[in-house]
Write a protein that holds these residues in place. Structure first.
Motif, PDB file in Angstrom:
ATOM      1  N   GLY A  38       0.792  -1.231   0.000  1.00  0.00           N
ATOM      2  CA  GLY A  38       0.000   0.000   0.000  1.00  0.00           C
ATOM      3  C   GLY A  38       0.821   1.276   0.000  1.00  0.00           C
ATOM      4  N   THR A  39       2.133   1.146  -0.138  1.00  0.00           N
ATOM      5  CA  THR A  39       2.997   2.325  -0.207  1.00  0.00           C
ATOM      6  C   THR A  39       2.895   2.934  -1.605  1.00  0.00           C
ATOM      7  OG1 THR A  39       4.504   1.335   1.385  1.00  0.00           O
ATOM      8  CG2 THR A  39       5.351   3.179   0.116  1.00  0.00           C
ATOM      9  N   ASP A  40       2.832   4.241  -1.682  1.00  0.00           N
ATOM     10  CA  ASP A  40       2.731   4.969  -2.952  1.00  0.00           C
ATOM     11  C   ASP A  40       4.092   4.923  -3.659  1.00  0.00           C
ATOM     12  OD1 ASP A  40       2.690   6.914  -4.979  1.00  0.00           O
ATOM     13  OD2 ASP A  40       1.696   8.411  -3.743  1.00  0.00           O
ATOM     14  N   PRO A  41       4.212   4.217  -4.790  1.00  0.00           N
ATOM     15  CA  PRO A  41       5.513   4.139  -5.459  1.00  0.00           C
ATOM     16  C   PRO A  41       5.971   5.470  -6.056  1.00  0.00           C
ATOM     17  CG  PRO A  41       3.829   3.117  -6.816  1.00  0.00           C
ATOM     18  CD  PRO A  41       3.176   3.452  -5.502  1.00  0.00           C
ATOM     19  N   VAL A  51       5.573   6.945   1.343  1.00  0.00           N
ATOM     20  CA  VAL A  51       4.336   7.558   1.816  1.00  0.00           C
ATOM     21  C   VAL A  51       3.226   6.527   1.641  1.00  0.00           C
ATOM     22  CG1 VAL A  51       2.664   9.406   1.404  1.00  0.00           C
ATOM     23  CG2 VAL A  51       5.110   9.885   1.195  1.00  0.00           C
ATOM     24  N   ALA A  52       2.391   6.391   2.636  1.00  0.00           N
ATOM     25  CA  ALA A  52       1.273   5.450   2.546  1.00  0.00           C
ATOM     26  C   ALA A  52       0.279   5.915   1.496  1.00  0.00           C
ATOM     27  CB  ALA A  52       0.583   5.322   3.897  1.00  0.00           C
ATOM     28  N   GLY A  53      -0.214   4.960   0.713  1.00  0.00           N
ATOM     29  CA  GLY A  53      -1.264   5.256  -0.251  1.00  0.00           C
ATOM     30  C   GLY A  53      -2.618   5.244   0.431  1.00  0.00           C
ATOM     31  N   SER A  54      -3.639   5.584  -0.331  1.00  0.00           N
ATOM     32  CA  SER A  54      -5.003   5.659   0.193  1.00  0.00           C
ATOM     33  C   SER A  54      -5.938   4.839  -0.689  1.00  0.00           C
ATOM     34  CB  SER A  54      -5.461   7.119   0.198  1.00  0.00           C
ATOM     35  OG  SER A  54      -6.851   7.208   0.395  1.00  0.00           O
ATOM     36  N   PHE A  68      -2.129   5.133  -3.903  1.00  0.00           N
ATOM     37  CA  PHE A  68      -1.359   6.362  -4.062  1.00  0.00           C
ATOM     38  C   PHE A  68      -1.831   7.399  -3.047  1.00  0.00           C
ATOM     39  CE2 PHE A  68      -1.823   3.976  -7.908  1.00  0.00           C
ATOM     40  CZ  PHE A  68      -0.518   3.803  -8.305  1.00  0.00           C
ATOM     41  N   ALA A  69      -0.964   8.331  -2.731  1.00  0.00           N
ATOM     42  CA  ALA A  69      -1.279   9.373  -1.754  1.00  0.00           C
ATOM     43  C   ALA A  69      -2.196  10.444  -2.332  1.00  0.00           C
ATOM     44  CB  ALA A  69       0.009  10.004  -1.234  1.00  0.00           C
ATOM     45  N   VAL A 105      10.401  -3.818   2.896  1.00  0.00           N
ATOM     46  CA  VAL A 105       9.841  -2.795   3.790  1.00  0.00           C
ATOM     47  C   VAL A 105       9.981  -1.445   3.098  1.00  0.00           C
ATOM     48  CG1 VAL A 105      10.262  -4.091   5.918  1.00  0.00           C
ATOM     49  CG2 VAL A 105      12.022  -2.538   5.052  1.00  0.00           C
ATOM     50  N   PRO A 106       9.033  -0.542   3.325  1.00  0.00           N
ATOM     51  CA  PRO A 106       9.057   0.740   2.615  1.00  0.00           C
ATOM     52  C   PRO A 106      10.315   1.573   2.852  1.00  0.00           C
ATOM     53  CG  PRO A 106       6.951   0.422   3.724  1.00  0.00           C
ATOM     54  CD  PRO A 106       7.853  -0.685   4.165  1.00  0.00           C
TER      55      PRO A 106
END
Length: 149
Positions: A38-41, A51-54, A68-69, A105-106
């Motif tokens: 779920g991390t925004d690439p 950054v965490a995505g939504s 994506f954020a 890990v991010p």
């Protein structure tokens, strides 16, 4: 086998076992059903950090759900996913260099020649960084066959 190598092998084996259970189709690393957890690439490139995505901004690509954020980041990814998607489907670059698959890990990341690489941990990233060109060459050679068999 010395103690340091034993711990490294154990950590990689645990990561590999967990990773293979987390994979959707094998080619893209997923966690909780989301590509790269779920991390925004795109954020790695635009903000220089994970950054965490939504769920509000997500898109399906290569049989995985990417988050994506922002709508802007989603749109950038949609326009050219290969430019933003992590190499080796988001699996650990160091493990891929050794012909294996391991989770990532991010916070263990690096952009090299405009390509995003993720690693299992900061310690594994440090090992990968000791020979980035050699590790990338080895991972590129192994990647097509890692999930075969």
């Amino acid at each position: 086998m010395n103690l340091k190598r034993w711990w490294m092998a154990l950590a990689l084996a645990i990561g590999l076992a967990w990773s293979l259970g987390a994979a959707a189709d094998g080619r893209i690393f997923t966690s909780d059903g989301l590509a790269i957890g779920g991390t925004d690439p795109v954020a790695y490139f635009t903000q220089g950090e994970p950054v965490a995505g939504s769920p509000e901004f997500q898109w399906e690509w290569h049989e995985a759900t990417w988050q994506f954020a922002s709508a802007e980041h989603r749109d950038l990814f949609q326009a050219d996913p290969e430019a933003y998607a992590p190499q080796y489907g988001g699996w650990c670059a160091w493990a891929a260099a050794n012909g294996e698959a391991a989770s990532t890990v991010p916070e263990a990341w690096k952009i090299v020649d405009d390509r995003l690489y993720l690693n299992y941990s900061k310690w594994i990233q440090w090992r990968w960084e000791r020979d980035i060109p050699g590790k990338i060459e080895a991972a590129d050679a192994h990647w097509p066959d890692i999930f075969e068999g």
